[in-house]
Design a protein around this motif. Sequence first.
Motif, short mmCIF file in Angstrom:
data_model
loop_
_atom_site.label_atom_id
_atom_site.label_comp_id
_atom_site.label_asym_id
_atom_site.label_seq_id
_atom_site.Cartn_x
_atom_site.Cartn_y
_atom_site.Cartn_z
N MET A 1 0.85 -1.18 0.00
CA MET A 1 0.00 0.00 0.00
C MET A 1 0.89 1.24 0.00
O MET A 1 1.83 1.35 0.75
CB MET A 1 -0.90 -0.03 1.23
CG MET A 1 -1.90 1.10 1.23
SD MET A 1 -3.23 0.88 2.42
CE MET A 1 -2.43 1.32 3.93
N SER A 2 0.56 2.19 -0.84
CA SER A 2 1.34 3.41 -0.94
C SER A 2 0.87 4.42 0.10
O SER A 2 -0.16 4.24 0.73
CB SER A 2 1.23 3.99 -2.34
OG SER A 2 -0.08 4.50 -2.55
N ALA A 3 1.60 5.52 0.20
CA ALA A 3 1.24 6.57 1.14
C ALA A 3 -0.06 7.25 0.72
O ALA A 3 -0.77 7.81 1.53
CB ALA A 3 2.36 7.60 1.23
N ALA A 4 -0.40 7.18 -0.57
CA ALA A 4 -1.61 7.81 -1.07
C ALA A 4 -2.85 6.96 -0.81
O ALA A 4 -3.95 7.44 -0.92
CB ALA A 4 -1.47 8.08 -2.57
N GLY A 5 -2.68 5.70 -0.48
CA GLY A 5 -3.81 4.83 -0.21
C GLY A 5 -3.67 3.53 -0.96
O GLY A 5 -2.69 3.28 -1.65
N PRO A 6 -4.68 2.66 -0.82
CA PRO A 6 -4.59 1.36 -1.48
C PRO A 6 -4.63 1.51 -3.01
O PRO A 6 -5.22 2.43 -3.54
CB PRO A 6 -5.82 0.61 -0.97
CG PRO A 6 -6.75 1.67 -0.48
CD PRO A 6 -5.90 2.84 -0.08
N LYS A 112 11.24 1.08 4.53
CA LYS A 112 10.72 -0.12 5.18
C LYS A 112 11.87 -1.05 5.59
O LYS A 112 11.89 -1.58 6.70
CB LYS A 112 9.77 -0.85 4.23
CG LYS A 112 9.13 -2.07 4.82
CD LYS A 112 8.17 -2.71 3.84
CE LYS A 112 7.57 -3.98 4.41
NZ LYS A 112 6.70 -4.65 3.44
N GLU A 113 12.84 -1.22 4.68
CA GLU A 113 14.00 -2.06 4.99
C GLU A 113 14.80 -1.48 6.15
O GLU A 113 15.24 -2.20 7.04
CB GLU A 113 14.87 -2.20 3.74
CG GLU A 113 16.06 -3.10 3.94
CD GLU A 113 16.93 -3.21 2.69
OE1 GLU A 113 17.92 -3.94 2.75
OE2 GLU A 113 16.61 -2.57 1.68
N ARG A 114 14.97 -0.16 6.16
CA ARG A 114 15.70 0.50 7.23
C ARG A 114 14.99 0.30 8.57
O ARG A 114 15.63 0.00 9.59
CB ARG A 114 15.83 2.00 6.92
CG ARG A 114 16.87 2.71 7.73
CD ARG A 114 17.08 4.17 7.33
NE ARG A 114 17.24 4.35 5.89
CZ ARG A 114 16.37 4.98 5.08
NH1 ARG A 114 15.25 5.47 5.57
NH2 ARG A 114 16.60 5.10 3.80
#
Length: 126
Positions: A1-6, A112-114
Amino acid sequence: MSAAGPSLIEFVAKRPWLKKALTPLASWYGNAAGYRQLGLRADDLIPEDNERNLQALSRLPPKEAYDRIYRIRRATQLSLQQKILPRNEWTKPEEDTPYLSPIIERLAAEEKERDQLDTLGVLKKH
């Protein structure tokens, strides 16, 4: 899911019949949105309102960054004059390719990996 939404992209991509049915609608919407008539590309509409988007903009190659600024300034001027470009200068659908979205997605994956590495636990062997 992106920051803008699904996103429904993956859902539609897995169903060729649905993709075939939605392609004309997507094409119509792209033309009806009006940004192509101002010479803009879809990624030109991504706001510069958060750190990730700003970082993505800083990773653009110099020519792409210059072209983006030029398109946005020209569109702003046309909007102020309440005009659109001549039809031969509109952005064609095949030219309207993502150039910023992939960088933003890469930055999200890096983030996310960080986060996963930061919360990594160490197990002690006995």
